[in-house]
Design a protein around this motif. Structure first.
Motif, PDB file in Angstrom:
ATOM      1  N   LEU A   1       0.816  -1.208   0.000  1.00  0.00           N
ATOM      2  CA  LEU A   1       0.000   0.000   0.000  1.00  0.00           C
ATOM      3  C   LEU A   1       0.854   1.264   0.000  1.00  0.00           C
ATOM      4  N   GLU A   2       2.012   1.185   0.627  1.00  0.00           N
ATOM      5  CA  GLU A   2       2.865   2.370   0.727  1.00  0.00           C
ATOM      6  C   GLU A   2       3.365   2.823  -0.633  1.00  0.00           C
ATOM      7  N   ASN A   3       3.729   1.862  -1.489  1.00  0.00           N
ATOM      8  CA  ASN A   3       4.254   2.199  -2.821  1.00  0.00           C
ATOM      9  C   ASN A   3       3.243   1.973  -3.932  1.00  0.00           C
ATOM     10  N   ASN A   4       2.009   1.592  -3.550  1.00  0.00           N
ATOM     11  CA  ASN A   4       0.926   1.380  -4.513  1.00  0.00           C
ATOM     12  C   ASN A   4       1.324   0.382  -5.606  1.00  0.00           C
ATOM     13  N   GLU A   5       1.847  -0.767  -5.174  1.00  0.00           N
ATOM     14  CA  GLU A   5       2.229  -1.819  -6.111  1.00  0.00           C
ATOM     15  C   GLU A   5       2.072  -3.186  -5.447  1.00  0.00           C
ATOM     16  N   GLU A   6       2.354  -4.228  -6.212  1.00  0.00           N
ATOM     17  CA  GLU A   6       2.280  -5.584  -5.684  1.00  0.00           C
ATOM     18  C   GLU A   6       3.684  -6.140  -5.487  1.00  0.00           C
ATOM     19  N   ILE A   7       3.832  -6.913  -4.422  1.00  0.00           N
ATOM     20  CA  ILE A   7       5.088  -7.605  -4.162  1.00  0.00           C
ATOM     21  C   ILE A   7       4.842  -9.096  -4.351  1.00  0.00           C
ATOM     22  N   LEU A   8       5.717  -9.746  -5.118  1.00  0.00           N
ATOM     23  CA  LEU A   8       5.566 -11.178  -5.324  1.00  0.00           C
ATOM     24  C   LEU A   8       6.122 -11.939  -4.131  1.00  0.00           C
ATOM     25  N   SER A   9       5.287 -12.757  -3.538  1.00  0.00           N
ATOM     26  CA  SER A   9       5.728 -13.628  -2.461  1.00  0.00           C
ATOM     27  C   SER A   9       5.169 -15.024  -2.739  1.00  0.00           C
ATOM     28  N   LYS A  10       5.055 -15.846  -1.715  1.00  0.00           N
ATOM     29  CA  LYS A  10       4.696 -17.243  -1.916  1.00  0.00           C
ATOM     30  C   LYS A  10       3.783 -17.728  -0.810  1.00  0.00           C
ATOM     31  N   MET A  11       2.838 -18.577  -1.174  1.00  0.00           N
ATOM     32  CA  MET A  11       1.978 -19.205  -0.172  1.00  0.00           C
ATOM     33  C   MET A  11       2.014 -20.720  -0.341  1.00  0.00           C
ATOM     34  N   HIS A  12       1.965 -21.421   0.774  1.00  0.00           N
ATOM     35  CA  HIS A  12       1.836 -22.870   0.781  1.00  0.00           C
ATOM     36  C   HIS A  12       0.419 -23.234   1.212  1.00  0.00           C
ATOM     37  N   PHE A  13      -0.138 -24.254   0.580  1.00  0.00           N
ATOM     38  CA  PHE A  13      -1.430 -24.795   0.993  1.00  0.00           C
ATOM     39  C   PHE A  13      -1.176 -25.983   1.916  1.00  0.00           C
ATOM     40  N   VAL A  14      -1.782 -25.957   3.083  1.00  0.00           N
ATOM     41  CA  VAL A  14      -1.608 -27.052   4.041  1.00  0.00           C
ATOM     42  C   VAL A  14      -2.969 -27.517   4.538  1.00  0.00           C
ATOM     43  N   LYS A  15      -3.062 -28.803   4.832  1.00  0.00           N
ATOM     44  CA  LYS A  15      -4.254 -29.364   5.479  1.00  0.00           C
ATOM     45  C   LYS A  15      -4.053 -29.287   6.986  1.00  0.00           C
ATOM     46  N   VAL A  16      -5.033 -28.730   7.661  1.00  0.00           N
ATOM     47  CA  VAL A  16      -4.940 -28.628   9.118  1.00  0.00           C
ATOM     48  C   VAL A  16      -6.266 -29.063   9.738  1.00  0.00           C
ATOM     49  N   ASN A  17      -6.245 -29.308  11.044  1.00  0.00           N
ATOM     50  CA  ASN A  17      -7.457 -29.520  11.830  1.00  0.00           C
ATOM     51  C   ASN A  17      -7.226 -28.892  13.201  1.00  0.00           C
TER      52      ASN A  17
END
Length: 760
Positions: free
Chosen positions: A107-123
């Motif tokens: 939001l500060e620079n009004n742009e997107e930063i590429l990062s990474k997400m992992h999908f995990v199964k949880v309970n």
């Protein structure tokens, strides 16, 4: 006469793998910096767990399984696979079932930063376990676990906006492809829940197609309204959904018809080399196809004129190329390849816009046709590829290329004149184990090669960012390509990537059929290596254009020699590839080296930003006698020659300087733009590089290849490396001298026309 015009052709050299030696190399990296302390990170993660519990409790029972899919979002510094928080997953009993990019708003620079997400199964039990570990005294926790916690930005559920991809604001209804996370032995229960949800929202079960892969997600297509998407986008096991648009045979680029002033081949001989063409069928009565193109198997739909027309034109290009290259009145020769046409279009159900029937058919044909190594596909869904998901069509081709060692050659699409990102390459040309082919034409005034305006552009997906791979002539309005017509005494003037792709398919098959030493991967590497890149690999023409014959591809000059290495390497393995310059050669002037490495990689659709499970990193060493010397506490290293600087080396060694394990490396030409430099091409299945050097700086040069595996891959990886050494001022015959000194190398044996043709 100019020497260049009178030069003698020599066969390229094979068996380069006999020169390969095992080796080692040092790898170094600086300390990792983290965005926050462990204490700060722990407080944030505990808060995320509390919010997660509340959010999960509100998910209706019909929109969840017993296990919940949660996203583990990492800070942007930790994109590499080596930063996967495995210690965290182990301590909390989180099951990692996939990953993709995360576009994090800045939001500060009004742009997107590429990062990474992992999908995990949880309970609840796994969330409790993580909570308990976080409450443990810090001095009892492992270093790796604490570092994993510090990598995290957020634990959360996938947002509906992240699930729905590629839908324009005016999209109201149509065919879509859902991608569901895998649930193993509970896939049946998962599908029952999802189908019931679709049914309850008015989706016709007749429109639904489902495909499960043992090593991938569940793909499901259906015809739905936007209101349905709004209602089911919060189905927790849903990974993504995107629209599927199909416009199989657009007539926009057909310009006119002319008289076909050519004579069909005599039909005395037929080639043993086959190209498989998946398309709309062929006109079996066309005199230019009789004896050279057959159609045995097809989907159960009824053939239609537009489909037959398209398939006939594609088959004609495989056999003859652009008909405009022949002088009027010419009787064509019996073609050097034959076509086996598989009619997969139109779909049996005219309302079936997902192409699943065609993909199913292709998957049933390819594994059992040991006589066909190259397949052409000049069709596919329209619309740009999406970085955050891979289509079933793309994954299917990559999977078959890996398991069955086939080469798929695919047109990149004809929306290149649309505004970005709609001009991006289209599935399945984004495959990483095949060739996506674009189209070139000519500037009307200068006659220089240019991208045909309609030809889709890159980047490709992770694992093959340079797309298209190659371009061939596809024509345009000013310089159309000339094609066969359903009216046998006419030809059609047209343009499109549909017709540039079969040019490459025909050449790839001819390489394999005329040269026993090579496989589909070698052919792919040779085509990319010999493509004219005009000193600039880019996202419009890819690695370059192909405008030469197979004879030219398989030959070299006396002082410009090409060597092919075909081998395998283990993940983490190292291989030294000597570049065979004669040891006592009197080199003069500049010497240029160019090399192309093509790797066959297993694809993982669950980890789309880590889609390729293996790749090869290359390093060029021009002088085996020059080494770097370094000393602890001194910032700059010194580069010294083992023989010429022997006394100096002896002196500084006594002072504590240490010699590097390998000689000093040299960086090749870097064709990456700023975005590509930031993202790296490290995991791409193709490398194409070149380096010009003064002859005085070269001594027994070599490449070191480093095998890399991820996603737990331990598979040996197959690769082909093609190297060209050009010494324009070499006083003798470099080709001959290399063969005399490196006797394990062998000139490839290229079959003549009479060796590949059989009498009809």
């Amino acid at each position: 006469m100019d020497k260049k015009e009178n030069r003698t052709k020599f066969p390229i050299l094979g068996n380069g793998e006999s020169l390969i030696e095992p080796t080692k190399r040092n790898f170094g990296s600086g300390p990792t910096s983290f965005p926050r302390s462990f204490s700060e990170a722990k407080v944030k993660v505990k808060k995320d767990i509390e919010v997660l519990r509340q959010t999960i409790s509100k998910i209706p029972s019909d929109k969840r399984m017993e296990d919940i899919i949660v996203t583990v979002r990492l800070h942007e510094k930790f994109l590499a696979k080596s930063y996967t928080p495995n210690s965290l997953f182990k301590e909390a009993s989180f099951e990692n079932i996939g990953s993709r990019r995360w576009r994090k708003p800045d939001l500060e620079n009004n742009e997107e930063i590429l990062s990474k997400m992992h999908f995990v199964k949880v309970n609840h039990n796994s969330l409790d376990a993580l909570d308990r570990v976080l409450n443990t005294s810090e001095d009892r926790l492992t270093k790796s676990f604490k570092q994993d916690i510090r990598k995290l930005d957020e634990l959360s559920l996938l947002d509906g906006n992240e699930i729905m991809q590629g839908f324009e604001s005016d999209w109201e209804e149509g065919t879509v492809e859902f991608v569901l996370h895998p649930f193993g032995d509970k896939n049946t229960e998962l599908l029952e829940k999802f189908l019931e949800l679709l049914r309850n929202n008015g989706v016709s079960m007749d429109t639904i197609r489902i495909k499960e892969y043992p090593d991938g997600p569940i793909f499901l297509s259906a015809f739905v309204k936007r209101s349905v998407l709004n209602e089911i986008s919060n189905f927790n096991p849903l990974r993504t959904v995107h629209p599927i648009k199909v416009n199989l045979f657009p007539s926009l680029r057909n310009y006119q018809s002319n008289k076909l002033d050519l004579i069909p081949p005599k039909g005395e001989f037929s080639s043993k080399i086959k190209v498989g063409v998946f398309d709309g069928g062929i006109d079996k009565t066309n005199p230019f196809l009789i004896n050279y193109a057959i159609e045995k198997e097809s989907v159960p739909s009824q053939p239609v004129i537009n489909a037959i027309k398209h398939g006939t034109q594609v088959a004609g290009v495989v056999l003859y190329g652009d008909l405009n290259q022949y002088a009027p009145g010419t009787q064509l020769k019996d073609p050097l390849v034959t076509v086996e046409s598989f009619r997969v279009l139109p779909q049996t159900d005219p309302k079936d816009f997902d192409l699943y029937e065609a993909i199913d058919f292709i998957e049933n044909i390819v594994p059992y046709r040991n006589d066909i190594d190259v397949y052409n596909l000049s069709f596919g869904p329209i619309g740009p590829i999406y970085d955050d998901e891979v289509s079933r069509f793309t994954y299917s081709l990559d999977r078959m290329a890996w398991y069955h060692r086939k080469l798929f050659v695919v047109a990149v699409g004809n929306d290149g004149d649309q505004p970005a990102p709609l001009n991006r390459v289209q599935a399945p040309s984004d495959l990483v184990n095949g060739l996506g082919v674009g189209a070139f034409s000519y500037d009307y005034n200068s006659r220089e090669v240019i991208r045909a305006s309609y030809s889709c552009v890159g980047e490709g997906r992770e694992g093959c960012k340079v797309k298209p791979d190659l371009c061939a002539f596809g024509g345009d309005e000013r310089f159309p390509i000339h094609l066969l017509s359903l009216t046998h005494n006419s030809k059609e003037l047209s343009a499109g990537t549909s017709f540039s792709s079969p040019i490459i398919s025909g050449k790839a098959a001819e390489i394999l059929g005329r040269c026993n030493q090579f496989n589909a991967l070698s052919a792919r590497a040779l085509l990319i290596h010999t493509a004219n890149h005009m000193d600039n690999v880019n996202m419009e023409l890819g690695y370059g254009i192909i405008d030469k014959s197979v004879d030219d591809i398989l030959s070299c000059d006396e002082n410009k020699v090409t060597i092919v290495y075909s081998a395998e390497i283990n993940p983490t393995g190292m291989a030294k590839l000597p570049l065979p310059l004669p040891l006592n050669a009197e080199l003069k002037g500049d010497i240029s080296f160019s090399w192309t490495i093509a790797t066959l990689s297993k694809a993982n659709p669950l980890h789309v930003e880590d889609y390729t499970e293996s790749a090869i990193e290359d390093t060029f060493y021009p002088n085996s006698q020059k080494y770097n010397f370094s000393k602890k506490g001194i910032k700059n290293s010194r580069k010294l020659h083992l023989i010429k600087d022997k006394k100096e080396i002896e002196r500084i060694t006594k002072e504590g300087w240490q010699q590097s394990l390998q000689p000093a490396s040299s960086s090749p030409v870097n064709y990456l733009n700023e975005q590509a430099r930031r993202l790296e091409f490290k995991w791409d299945t193709v490398v194409k590089k070149w380096k010009n050097m003064r002859s005085s700086s070269i001594d027994q040069p070599f490449l070191i290849l480093h095998g890399m595996g991820r996603n737990g891959s331990h598979e040996r990886m197959e690769y082909a490396c093609v190297v060209t050494i050009h010494a324009p001022k070499y006083s003798g015959n470099l080709h001959e001298d290399i063969l005399n000194e490196y006797k394990v190398l062998q000139p490839i044996s290229v079959r003549a026309r009479n060796e590949i043709m059989v009498r009809i």
